[in-house]
Design a protein around this motif. Sequence first.
Motif, PDB file in Angstrom:
ATOM      1  N   GLN A 208       0.643  -1.172  -0.172  1.00 13.45           N
ATOM      2  CA  GLN A 208      -0.079  -0.086   0.047  1.00 13.45           C
ATOM      3  C   GLN A 208       0.855   1.152  -0.034  1.00 13.45           C
ATOM      4  OE1 GLN A 208      -3.554  -0.182   0.317  1.00 13.45           O
ATOM      5  NE2 GLN A 208      -3.239   1.703  -0.475  1.00 13.45           N
ATOM      6  N   GLY A 209       1.226   1.610  -1.127  1.00 14.89           N
ATOM      7  CA  GLY A 209       2.005   2.896  -1.321  1.00 14.89           C
ATOM      8  C   GLY A 209       3.497   2.348  -1.005  1.00 14.89           C
ATOM      9  N   ARG A 210       4.283   2.940   0.022  1.00 16.43           N
ATOM     10  CA  ARG A 210       5.518   2.678   0.400  1.00 16.43           C
ATOM     11  C   ARG A 210       5.408   1.415   1.282  1.00 16.43           C
ATOM     12  NH1 ARG A 210       9.077   7.887   0.889  1.00 16.43           N
ATOM     13  NH2 ARG A 210      10.639   6.341   1.099  1.00 16.43           N
ATOM     14  N   LEU A 211       4.268   0.851   1.877  1.00 18.62           N
ATOM     15  CA  LEU A 211       4.129   0.143   3.071  1.00 18.62           C
ATOM     16  C   LEU A 211       3.962  -1.210   2.271  1.00 18.62           C
ATOM     17  CD1 LEU A 211       3.878  -0.652   5.960  1.00 18.62           C
ATOM     18  CD2 LEU A 211       1.410  -0.158   5.655  1.00 18.62           C
ATOM     19  N   ARG A 212       5.051  -2.284   2.824  1.00 18.39           N
ATOM     20  CA  ARG A 212       4.900  -3.457   2.348  1.00 18.39           C
ATOM     21  C   ARG A 212       3.798  -4.356   3.207  1.00 18.39           C
ATOM     22  NH1 ARG A 212       6.801  -7.848  -0.539  1.00 18.39           N
ATOM     23  NH2 ARG A 212       8.248  -6.407  -1.442  1.00 18.39           N
ATOM     24  N   ILE A 213       2.917  -4.852   2.885  1.00 20.80           N
ATOM     25  CA  ILE A 213       1.656  -5.429   3.683  1.00 20.80           C
ATOM     26  C   ILE A 213       1.967  -6.922   4.014  1.00 20.80           C
ATOM     27  CG2 ILE A 213      -0.720  -6.163   4.042  1.00 20.80           C
ATOM     28  CD1 ILE A 213      -1.340  -3.204   2.849  1.00 20.80           C
ATOM     29  N   VAL A 214       2.033  -7.576   2.666  1.00 21.89           N
ATOM     30  CA  VAL A 214       2.446  -9.029   2.560  1.00 21.89           C
ATOM     31  C   VAL A 214       3.881  -9.548   2.885  1.00 21.89           C
ATOM     32  CG1 VAL A 214       2.073 -11.126   1.240  1.00 21.89           C
ATOM     33  CG2 VAL A 214       0.218  -9.339   0.882  1.00 21.89           C
ATOM     34  N   THR A 215       4.043 -10.035   3.927  1.00 26.21           N
ATOM     35  CA  THR A 215       5.395 -10.359   4.332  1.00 26.21           C
ATOM     36  C   THR A 215       5.204 -11.720   4.954  1.00 26.21           C
ATOM     37  OG1 THR A 215       4.944  -9.595   6.726  1.00 26.21           O
ATOM     38  CG2 THR A 215       6.098  -7.963   5.184  1.00 26.21           C
ATOM     39  N   PRO A 216       6.403 -12.570   5.145  1.00 20.70           N
ATOM     40  CA  PRO A 216       6.295 -13.805   5.483  1.00 20.70           C
ATOM     41  C   PRO A 216       5.922 -13.787   7.124  1.00 20.70           C
ATOM     42  CG  PRO A 216       8.366 -13.350   4.470  1.00 20.70           C
ATOM     43  CD  PRO A 216       7.768 -12.172   4.548  1.00 20.70           C
ATOM     44  N   ARG A 217       6.166 -12.836   7.858  1.00 21.04           N
ATOM     45  CA  ARG A 217       5.474 -12.872   9.200  1.00 21.04           C
ATOM     46  C   ARG A 217       3.955 -12.563   9.236  1.00 21.04           C
ATOM     47  NH1 ARG A 217       8.386  -8.979  11.599  1.00 21.04           N
ATOM     48  NH2 ARG A 217      10.067 -10.189  12.030  1.00 21.04           N
ATOM     49  N   LEU A 218       3.350 -11.729   8.413  1.00 22.04           N
ATOM     50  CA  LEU A 218       1.984 -11.702   8.395  1.00 22.04           C
ATOM     51  C   LEU A 218       1.465 -12.919   7.906  1.00 22.04           C
ATOM     52  CD1 LEU A 218      -0.047  -8.727   7.102  1.00 22.04           C
ATOM     53  CD2 LEU A 218      -0.517 -10.729   6.006  1.00 22.04           C
ATOM     54  N   ILE A 219       1.995 -13.570   6.864  1.00 18.74           N
ATOM     55  CA  ILE A 219       1.487 -15.001   6.542  1.00 18.74           C
ATOM     56  C   ILE A 219       1.407 -15.822   7.522  1.00 18.74           C
ATOM     57  CG2 ILE A 219       1.716 -16.810   5.001  1.00 18.74           C
ATOM     58  CD1 ILE A 219       2.838 -14.591   3.005  1.00 18.74           C
ATOM     59  N   ASP A 220       2.658 -15.979   8.286  1.00 19.52           N
ATOM     60  CA  ASP A 220       2.751 -16.930   9.610  1.00 19.52           C
ATOM     61  C   ASP A 220       1.863 -16.509  10.608  1.00 19.52           C
ATOM     62  OD1 ASP A 220       3.989 -18.872  11.325  1.00 19.52           O
ATOM     63  OD2 ASP A 220       4.769 -17.011  12.143  1.00 19.52           O
ATOM     64  N   TYR A 221       1.640 -15.373  10.750  1.00 23.68           N
ATOM     65  CA  TYR A 221       0.687 -15.064  12.013  1.00 23.68           C
ATOM     66  C   TYR A 221      -0.826 -15.285  11.648  1.00 23.68           C
ATOM     67  CZ  TYR A 221       4.025 -12.278  14.626  1.00 23.68           C
ATOM     68  OH  TYR A 221       5.256 -11.946  15.338  1.00 23.68           O
ATOM     69  N   ALA A 222      -1.057 -15.047  10.280  1.00 26.02           N
ATOM     70  CA  ALA A 222      -2.416 -15.372   9.901  1.00 26.02           C
ATOM     71  C   ALA A 222      -2.763 -16.706   9.961  1.00 26.02           C
ATOM     72  CB  ALA A 222      -2.692 -14.825   8.516  1.00 26.02           C
ATOM     73  N   HIS A 223      -1.664 -17.763   9.266  1.00 29.45           N
ATOM     74  CA  HIS A 223      -1.769 -19.249   9.414  1.00 29.45           C
ATOM     75  C   HIS A 223      -1.923 -19.491  10.942  1.00 29.45           C
ATOM     76  CE1 HIS A 223      -0.171 -19.594   5.076  1.00 29.45           C
ATOM     77  NE2 HIS A 223      -1.584 -19.047   5.169  1.00 29.45           N
ATOM     78  N   ALA A 224      -1.183 -19.067  11.763  1.00 27.81           N
ATOM     79  CA  ALA A 224      -1.408 -19.398  13.183  1.00 27.81           C
ATOM     80  C   ALA A 224      -2.666 -19.280  13.754  1.00 27.81           C
ATOM     81  CB  ALA A 224      -0.230 -18.924  14.097  1.00 27.81           C
ATOM     82  N   ALA A 225      -3.538 -18.194  13.099  1.00 27.60           N
ATOM     83  CA  ALA A 225      -4.560 -18.282  13.444  1.00 27.60           C
ATOM     84  C   ALA A 225      -5.878 -19.067  12.880  1.00 27.60           C
ATOM     85  CB  ALA A 225      -5.051 -16.495  13.539  1.00 27.60           C
ATOM     86  N   GLY A 226      -5.483 -19.685  11.851  1.00 26.23           N
ATOM     87  CA  GLY A 226      -6.177 -20.399  11.142  1.00 26.23           C
ATOM     88  C   GLY A 226      -6.916 -19.447   9.975  1.00 26.23           C
ATOM     89  N   VAL A 227      -6.296 -18.458   9.597  1.00 26.02           N
ATOM     90  CA  VAL A 227      -6.918 -17.414   8.500  1.00 26.02           C
ATOM     91  C   VAL A 227      -5.996 -17.623   7.237  1.00 26.02           C
ATOM     92  CG1 VAL A 227      -7.184 -15.063   8.086  1.00 26.02           C
ATOM     93  CG2 VAL A 227      -7.995 -16.063  10.380  1.00 26.02           C
ATOM     94  N   GLU A 228      -6.523 -17.530   6.289  1.00 29.05           N
ATOM     95  CA  GLU A 228      -5.841 -17.468   4.840  1.00 29.05           C
ATOM     96  C   GLU A 228      -5.547 -16.102   4.363  1.00 29.05           C
ATOM     97  OE1 GLU A 228      -7.291 -19.735   1.738  1.00 29.05           O
ATOM     98  OE2 GLU A 228      -7.447 -21.542   2.656  1.00 29.05           O
TER      99      GLU A 228
END
Length: 258
Positions: A202-222
Amino acid sequence: MTHPWFAGPPRPRVLAHRGLVTPDGAAAGIAENSFAAVAEAHAAGAHYVESDCHLTRDGVVVLFHDPDLSRVTGDTRRVDEVSLRTLADLMSGHGGVITLEQALDAFPDVHWNLDVKAAAAAEEVGRIVAPHAARVLVTSFSDDRRRAALAAAAAAGADLTPATSAGTSLVSRLVGAVSLRSRRVARRVLRNVDAVQVPERQGRLRIVTPRLIDYAHAAGVEVHVWTVNDPDDMTRLVTMGVDGIVTDRADVALRTLS
């Protein structure tokens, strides 16, 4: 328990963004979110179709992205200023208008990702999708609109709540939790959603990162990323671990990710 919306082809999921308009279709005047675009996505093998919901003047939910008709039809009126009949006339040369009820009935094996674009449409969207909740995911940039549609589905007697993905406010809180490296906060933010659907940046902000994916998966979220049309980007994101690609070229994505 995993929502039935996710029961389908193995990941990665390919979500046909507003249906499918190929270069040949565009040359023929076919527009996004038209009946023809949905039919083309279905014919290409897309199991998931992403679309948008607005309400016409006479209270009919139609698949249409913009609040006004200018970009798609050249008419400057808003969707909520025209009747379904008028919209059908305007869309007749662009692949045909499709209502939400028609979409659900005409494509019974498609799983729908429905973005509630107008607050006035939320209650009617919920009522319409209630009998089809097993194959509907409701989303919106507005978490209030999203929740209103889910509540309307429940009030209409849905045996199952539609799946849902986070709106802007929840995504912002998730990004904050990721930046703070707080898996616990991320889990709390995501406890009532099934998916996070976001752009890679989003602009200069990277949203999709390995950590975001890891945290989402840990919560059972795709994690589903939009709108990705380059095959190399599709492959890179899937390799990173994202679960779904939202794309204008579902035909290309299905070939690339098969």
